[in-house]
Scaffold this active site. Structure first.
Site, short mmCIF file in Angstrom:
data_model
loop_
_atom_site.label_atom_id
_atom_site.label_comp_id
_atom_site.label_asym_id
_atom_site.label_seq_id
_atom_site.Cartn_x
_atom_site.Cartn_y
_atom_site.Cartn_z
N TYR A 179 0.84 -1.19 0.00
CA TYR A 179 0.00 0.00 0.00
C TYR A 179 0.88 1.25 0.00
CZ TYR A 179 -3.63 -3.19 1.84
OH TYR A 179 -4.52 -4.22 2.04
N HIS A 187 -6.40 2.00 -1.23
CA HIS A 187 -6.42 0.58 -1.62
C HIS A 187 -5.00 0.15 -1.98
CE1 HIS A 187 -10.82 0.11 -1.79
NE2 HIS A 187 -10.85 1.34 -2.28
N LYS A 222 -5.64 -5.18 -8.57
CA LYS A 222 -4.26 -5.17 -8.07
C LYS A 222 -3.32 -5.49 -9.23
CE LYS A 222 -6.40 -5.23 -4.06
NZ LYS A 222 -6.77 -3.94 -3.43
#
Length: 276
Positions: A179, A187, A222
């Site tokens: 992060y 996020h 991601k």
């Protein structure tokens, strides 16, 4: 390392998350942690229990090192994230002099002990006496508790040195999640897999496995990051933490290739296609 922050879109949580992060940078939190009076921790099985006061607990929470112990049942999430998030399960009035316990993962504990030199870690001897562990003694204990600890710690410390917040990635089938700041504010950008360099890999051996991991990361927005940790010399002695200097590290981002984003400006796929 790990992409250019100017090119990658940051997915903030809440309207004022960016302002909050800028007003409380990780570098300032790290400096405050280094300046505190070192608290004591006890090596217990596969984790370290650290005893801290309420101010130290807040700093650990802001930097995302460890978690309160014992964990409490989390309350329902609020409509908007708060920061710093409250530390659940503890009340200063319920503990002597406001002391609390934090459970640190092995990588977290060694980073605070070895890199930041801000915690003392003890081990229970056979005579039931507390023995203060040196860096070398703590290192050897962790090697016994976790397979490939050297490679995992090398990757973890590298990301932490760049001021990324690094948490467990088990919920996404990864080793770590990375992060830009506290998870209450942003996020995660990366799902991280630590690769063993020239050693035999136990995952991503086939295209099917790589494709499945890529699809999983894509579905949760991601980027898959592979961190290869390679020995410089086959005869590296890993029984001392100084061996970390004998490992090289390489990062590889795994992204989908989108043809429409790699064309010359003004052209469409149909105008420059040879496939008919």
């Amino acid at each position: 390392m790990m992409g250019d922050s100017k090119e990658r879109r940051v997915r903030w949580k809440g309207r004022h998350a960016c302002e909050t992060a800028l007003s409380d940078p990780m570098s300032a939190i790290y400096s405050a942690i280094k300046a505190w009076t070192p608290p004591s921790g006890m090596f217990a099985d596969s984790a370290v229990l650290l005893q801290v006061n309420s101010e130290q607990a807040q700093l650990l929470n802001r930097a995302c090192f460890g978690r309160p112990y014992p964990p409490a049942i989390a309350p329902p999430p609020p409509s908007a994230p708060t920061y710093p998030p409250p530390i659940p399960g503890f009340d200063d009035s319920d503990s002597k002099e406001g002391l609390q316990f934090f459970q640190l993962a092995l990588e977290e504990a060694f980073y605070l002990n070895y890199e930041m030199k801000c915690v003392r870690i003890y081990h229970q001897s056979h005579k039931e006496e507390r023995v203060l562990l040196s860096h070398d003694e703590l290192w050897r204990l962790m090697l016994k508790k976790k397979q490939h600890f050297v490679q995992h710690y090398k990757a973890y410390s590298h990301m932490r040195s760049k001021r990324w917040v690094v948490l467990s990635g088990i919920q996404f089938g990864a080793d770590f999640m990375a992060y830009r700041h506290h998870p209450a504010l942003v996020h995660s950008d990366y799902a991280v897999l630590v690769m063993l360099g020239e050693e035999r890999q136990s995952r991503l051996n086939t295209w099917t496995e790589l494709h499945a991991m890529g699809r999983l990361c894509g579905s949760v927005a991601k980027t898959l990051l592979l961190i290869y940790v390679k020995r410089k010399d086959a005869a590296v002695d890993s029984t001392f933490p100084s061996c970390l200097e004998d490992f090289d590290l390489e990062t590889v981002e795994v992204n989908r290739w989108l043809p429409e984003k790699n064309r010359e400006a003004g052209e469409t796929l149909e105008e420059n296609s040879e496939l008919g």
